[in-house]
Scaffold this motif. Sequence first.
Motif, PDB file in Angstrom:
ATOM      1  N   PRO A   1       0.759  -1.360  -0.128  1.00  0.00           N
ATOM      2  CA  PRO A   1      -0.110   0.031  -0.167  1.00  0.00           C
ATOM      3  C   PRO A   1       0.831   1.351  -0.025  1.00  0.00           C
ATOM      4  O   PRO A   1       0.355   2.503  -0.115  1.00  0.00           O
ATOM      5  N   THR A   2       2.043   1.193   0.251  1.00  0.00           N
ATOM      6  CA  THR A   2       2.984   2.381   0.161  1.00  0.00           C
ATOM      7  C   THR A   2       2.937   2.786  -1.308  1.00  0.00           C
ATOM      8  O   THR A   2       3.446   3.989  -1.678  1.00  0.00           O
ATOM      9  N   LYS A   3       2.598   2.228  -2.038  1.00  0.00           N
ATOM     10  CA  LYS A   3       2.658   2.571  -3.756  1.00  0.00           C
ATOM     11  C   LYS A   3       1.428   3.800  -3.689  1.00  0.00           C
ATOM     12  O   LYS A   3       1.419   4.045  -4.830  1.00  0.00           O
ATOM     13  N   LEU A   4       0.690   3.742  -2.874  1.00  0.00           N
ATOM     14  CA  LEU A   4      -0.650   4.471  -3.153  1.00  0.00           C
ATOM     15  C   LEU A   4       0.063   5.944  -3.051  1.00  0.00           C
ATOM     16  O   LEU A   4       0.976   5.949  -2.305  1.00  0.00           O
ATOM     17  N   PRO A   5      -0.749   7.108  -3.520  1.00  0.00           N
ATOM     18  CA  PRO A   5      -0.327   8.552  -3.250  1.00  0.00           C
ATOM     19  C   PRO A   5       0.064   8.730  -1.703  1.00  0.00           C
ATOM     20  O   PRO A   5      -0.935   8.202  -0.803  1.00  0.00           O
ATOM     21  N   GLN A   6       1.319   9.132  -1.392  1.00  0.00           N
ATOM     22  CA  GLN A   6       1.565   9.543   0.048  1.00  0.00           C
ATOM     23  C   GLN A   6       1.424  11.116   0.473  1.00  0.00           C
ATOM     24  O   GLN A   6       2.149  11.586  -0.537  1.00  0.00           O
ATOM     25  N   ALA A   7       1.333  11.337   1.699  1.00  0.00           N
ATOM     26  CA  ALA A   7       1.442  12.891   1.688  1.00  0.00           C
ATOM     27  C   ALA A   7       2.852  12.867   2.044  1.00  0.00           C
ATOM     28  O   ALA A   7       3.417  12.110   2.960  1.00  0.00           O
ATOM     29  N   ALA A   8       3.170  14.388   2.025  1.00  0.00           N
ATOM     30  CA  ALA A   8       4.700  14.421   2.574  1.00  0.00           C
ATOM     31  C   ALA A   8       4.931  14.474   3.864  1.00  0.00           C
ATOM     32  O   ALA A   8       6.017  14.173   4.371  1.00  0.00           O
ATOM     33  N   PHE A   9       3.991  15.030   4.663  1.00  0.00           N
ATOM     34  CA  PHE A   9       4.087  15.208   6.231  1.00  0.00           C
ATOM     35  C   PHE A   9       3.088  14.417   7.107  1.00  0.00           C
ATOM     36  O   PHE A   9       1.827  14.427   6.701  1.00  0.00           O
ATOM     37  N   LYS A  10       3.575  13.872   8.133  1.00  0.00           N
ATOM     38  CA  LYS A  10       2.778  12.972   9.045  1.00  0.00           C
ATOM     39  C   LYS A  10       2.801  13.690  10.413  1.00  0.00           C
ATOM     40  O   LYS A  10       3.741  13.834  10.950  1.00  0.00           O
ATOM     41  N   ILE A  11       1.829  14.414  10.979  1.00  0.00           N
ATOM     42  CA  ILE A  11       1.679  15.067  11.968  1.00  0.00           C
ATOM     43  C   ILE A  11       0.848  14.451  13.125  1.00  0.00           C
ATOM     44  O   ILE A  11      -0.330  14.291  12.937  1.00  0.00           O
ATOM     45  N   GLU A  12       1.209  14.128  14.389  1.00  0.00           N
ATOM     46  CA  GLU A  12       0.365  13.566  15.384  1.00  0.00           C
ATOM     47  C   GLU A  12      -0.184  14.540  16.412  1.00  0.00           C
ATOM     48  O   GLU A  12       0.520  15.910  16.537  1.00  0.00           O
ATOM     49  N   ILE A  13      -1.481  14.519  16.558  1.00  0.00           N
ATOM     50  CA  ILE A  13      -2.253  15.270  17.535  1.00  0.00           C
ATOM     51  C   ILE A  13      -2.616  14.890  18.813  1.00  0.00           C
ATOM     52  O   ILE A  13      -3.256  13.884  18.988  1.00  0.00           O
ATOM     53  N   PRO A  14      -1.626  15.101  19.946  1.00  0.00           N
ATOM     54  CA  PRO A  14      -1.468  14.577  21.128  1.00  0.00           C
ATOM     55  C   PRO A  14      -2.720  15.025  22.155  1.00  0.00           C
ATOM     56  O   PRO A  14      -3.205  16.228  21.955  1.00  0.00           O
ATOM     57  N   ALA A  15      -3.541  14.071  22.845  1.00  0.00           N
ATOM     58  CA  ALA A  15      -4.414  14.247  23.808  1.00  0.00           C
ATOM     59  C   ALA A  15      -3.798  15.359  24.861  1.00  0.00           C
ATOM     60  O   ALA A  15      -2.668  15.188  25.233  1.00  0.00           O
TER      61      ALA A  15
ATOM     62  N   VAL B   1      -2.539  13.597  11.181  1.00  0.00           N
ATOM     63  CA  VAL B   1      -2.773  14.341   9.942  1.00  0.00           C
ATOM     64  C   VAL B   1      -1.694  14.065   9.069  1.00  0.00           C
ATOM     65  O   VAL B   1      -0.548  13.958   9.154  1.00  0.00           O
ATOM     66  N   TYR B   2      -2.133  13.609   7.845  1.00  0.00           N
ATOM     67  CA  TYR B   2      -1.493  13.395   6.653  1.00  0.00           C
ATOM     68  C   TYR B   2      -1.650  14.607   5.837  1.00  0.00           C
ATOM     69  O   TYR B   2      -2.691  14.794   5.141  1.00  0.00           O
ATOM     70  N   SER B   3      -0.237  15.331   5.557  1.00  0.00           N
ATOM     71  CA  SER B   3      -0.605  16.602   4.882  1.00  0.00           C
ATOM     72  C   SER B   3       0.651  16.711   3.748  1.00  0.00           C
ATOM     73  O   SER B   3       1.703  16.492   4.233  1.00  0.00           O
ATOM     74  N   ASN B   4       0.292  17.815   2.932  1.00  0.00           N
ATOM     75  CA  ASN B   4       1.380  18.106   2.031  1.00  0.00           C
ATOM     76  C   ASN B   4       2.119  19.327   2.367  1.00  0.00           C
ATOM     77  O   ASN B   4       2.867  19.734   1.553  1.00  0.00           O
ATOM     78  N   GLU B   5       1.702  20.073   3.306  1.00  0.00           N
ATOM     79  CA  GLU B   5       2.190  21.295   3.981  1.00  0.00           C
ATOM     80  C   GLU B   5       2.762  20.819   5.461  1.00  0.00           C
ATOM     81  O   GLU B   5       1.848  20.238   6.263  1.00  0.00           O
ATOM     82  N   GLU B   6       3.699  21.677   5.864  1.00  0.00           N
ATOM     83  CA  GLU B   6       4.364  21.105   6.958  1.00  0.00           C
ATOM     84  C   GLU B   6       4.041  21.892   8.127  1.00  0.00           C
ATOM     85  O   GLU B   6       3.454  21.317   9.248  1.00  0.00           O
ATOM     86  N   LYS B   7       3.373  22.758   8.061  1.00  0.00           N
ATOM     87  CA  LYS B   7       2.831  23.717   8.984  1.00  0.00           C
ATOM     88  C   LYS B   7       1.031  23.575   8.867  1.00  0.00           C
ATOM     89  O   LYS B   7       0.437  23.947   7.783  1.00  0.00           O
ATOM     90  N   VAL B   8       0.461  22.981   9.748  1.00  0.00           N
ATOM     91  CA  VAL B   8      -0.818  22.849   9.745  1.00  0.00           C
ATOM     92  C   VAL B   8      -1.623  23.312  10.896  1.00  0.00           C
ATOM     93  O   VAL B   8      -2.738  23.124  11.331  1.00  0.00           O
ATOM     94  N   ASP B   9      -1.041  24.590  11.466  1.00  0.00           N
ATOM     95  CA  ASP B   9      -1.576  25.317  12.596  1.00  0.00           C
ATOM     96  C   ASP B   9      -2.970  25.624  12.461  1.00  0.00           C
ATOM     97  O   ASP B   9      -3.764  25.662  13.388  1.00  0.00           O
ATOM     98  N   ALA B  10      -3.455  26.043  10.933  1.00  0.00           N
ATOM     99  CA  ALA B  10      -4.833  26.730  10.859  1.00  0.00           C
ATOM    100  C   ALA B  10      -5.870  25.609  11.206  1.00  0.00           C
ATOM    101  O   ALA B  10      -6.889  25.888  11.775  1.00  0.00           O
ATOM    102  N   ILE B  11      -5.415  24.367  11.122  1.00  0.00           N
ATOM    103  CA  ILE B  11      -6.574  23.294  11.517  1.00  0.00           C
ATOM    104  C   ILE B  11      -6.322  22.846  12.848  1.00  0.00           C
ATOM    105  O   ILE B  11      -7.129  21.889  13.204  1.00  0.00           O
ATOM    106  N   ILE B  12      -5.111  22.927  13.584  1.00  0.00           N
ATOM    107  CA  ILE B  12      -4.905  22.053  14.969  1.00  0.00           C
ATOM    108  C   ILE B  12      -6.098  22.447  15.812  1.00  0.00           C
ATOM    109  O   ILE B  12      -6.429  21.644  16.514  1.00  0.00           O
TER     110      ILE B  12
END
Length: 432
Positions: free
Chosen positions: A326-340, A397-408
């Motif tokens: 499944p890593t052959k599927l399109p992958q996002a550049a960044f993986k960001i964890e949102i901790p409790a 969060v799987y994102s193609n932008e490094e900064k995802v502050d707007a959605i956190i």
Amino acid sequence: MRMVDVISKKRDGQVLSKEEIQFFVTGYTNEQIPDYQASALAMAIFFQGMTAQETADLTLAMVDSGEKIDLSEIAGIKVDKHSTGGVGDTTTLVLAPLVAALGIPVAKMSGRGLGHTGGTIDKLESIAGFHVEVSKEEFITLVNQNQLSVVAQSGNLTPADKKMYALRDVTGTVNSIPMIASSIMSKKIAAGADAIVLDVKVGAGAFMKTKEEAKQLAETMVTIGSKVGRKTVAVLSDMSQPLGNAIGNALEVKEAIDTLKGQGPKDLTELVLTLGSQMVVLSNKADTVEKARVMLQQAIQSGAAIEKFKTFLDNQGGDSSVVDDPTKLPQAAFKIEIPALQNGFVSEIVAHDLGTVAMMLGAGRATKNDVIDLGVGLVLNKKVGDPVAKGESLITVYSNEEKVDAIIHKLYSCFTISEQQNHPTLIHELLL
Ligand code: URA
Ligand code: CA
């Protein structure tokens, strides 16, 4: 016949005849009846409702407004499944190959996503080479040979519904049970279904927010089915939190692959088995849902289901090696964890808002013409009822932008953590 008389009659709470309903649907499709008269009638229906007979007549008039898919060259009972729409709903991708693995023909037309909900066609397009535009002849051949094909909805089905839906959307008349029910059922019937299994979603992430409303919609559709000779059953399933863990196109394909291998999320697996066993019974391949469920479980355990999925991808030009890698599927550049931020139990996850966040990341469309980003999305690490410790990841969060502050901030607002543990109900009711 004059349209103004049809409008006045419905405004006054009277019952429209089949001829009056046909007159409206034909005239509106042909553009002989203007939008302002159609919107007046939609508003009258919104307030006065429709009888079961009127609703069935409206459904058939919309079916007759365009092309009808003739599936008679496919042997067997063609059972279609429809979901009223949700967030992260990967059901079709799992259900279609699973049911087909039992030799049941699945000739499915699916849609694309819009707004906070995703669409099966977009998800399939995250598999390299897969084509969703298939000629009618090839569609039928594929189903006869492999019991399975999923294609994009053809342009000419139920034009009356397309026009009505667009009009209702801008006139405050979407939320009318007879109009929603006839809209959905007309599309299934025009697409050639002999029998229909409906997955009516209930909860904050769905059209129908309460169980009572959802039940009324489901009953209306089951009644239409019986009036027009298409056996219809409905399952009321929960959409107060997203289904499964993944929200986003390639992420959901990966989740579907896991589920077909028997390693999927519990709720997605359970919903697939519930809907699937109804489909198996409607196809006369089993006489009870209990037996049907065992057959489906065996198809997962034996590998027949995932093999069927592979053949399906091959047949429509897709790279089936994604099943093993499944890593052959399109992958996002960044993986960001949102901790409790605290200890406790997850007591609520707002599906609708998570769908909106996934759309903001690029997984969905705000307007019809937006291009979607297939690799991005969200994966829940905790679901309602799960214990969580401060610092553990709630969601990735799987994102193609490094900064995802707007959605956190928005993501945190989707989760409620409480001291008390509650267990969500997945299947609220079956209507047979
Ligand atoms: N989905 C449909 O297809 N039609 C409606 O009217 C509402 C939801
Ligand atoms: Ca999912």
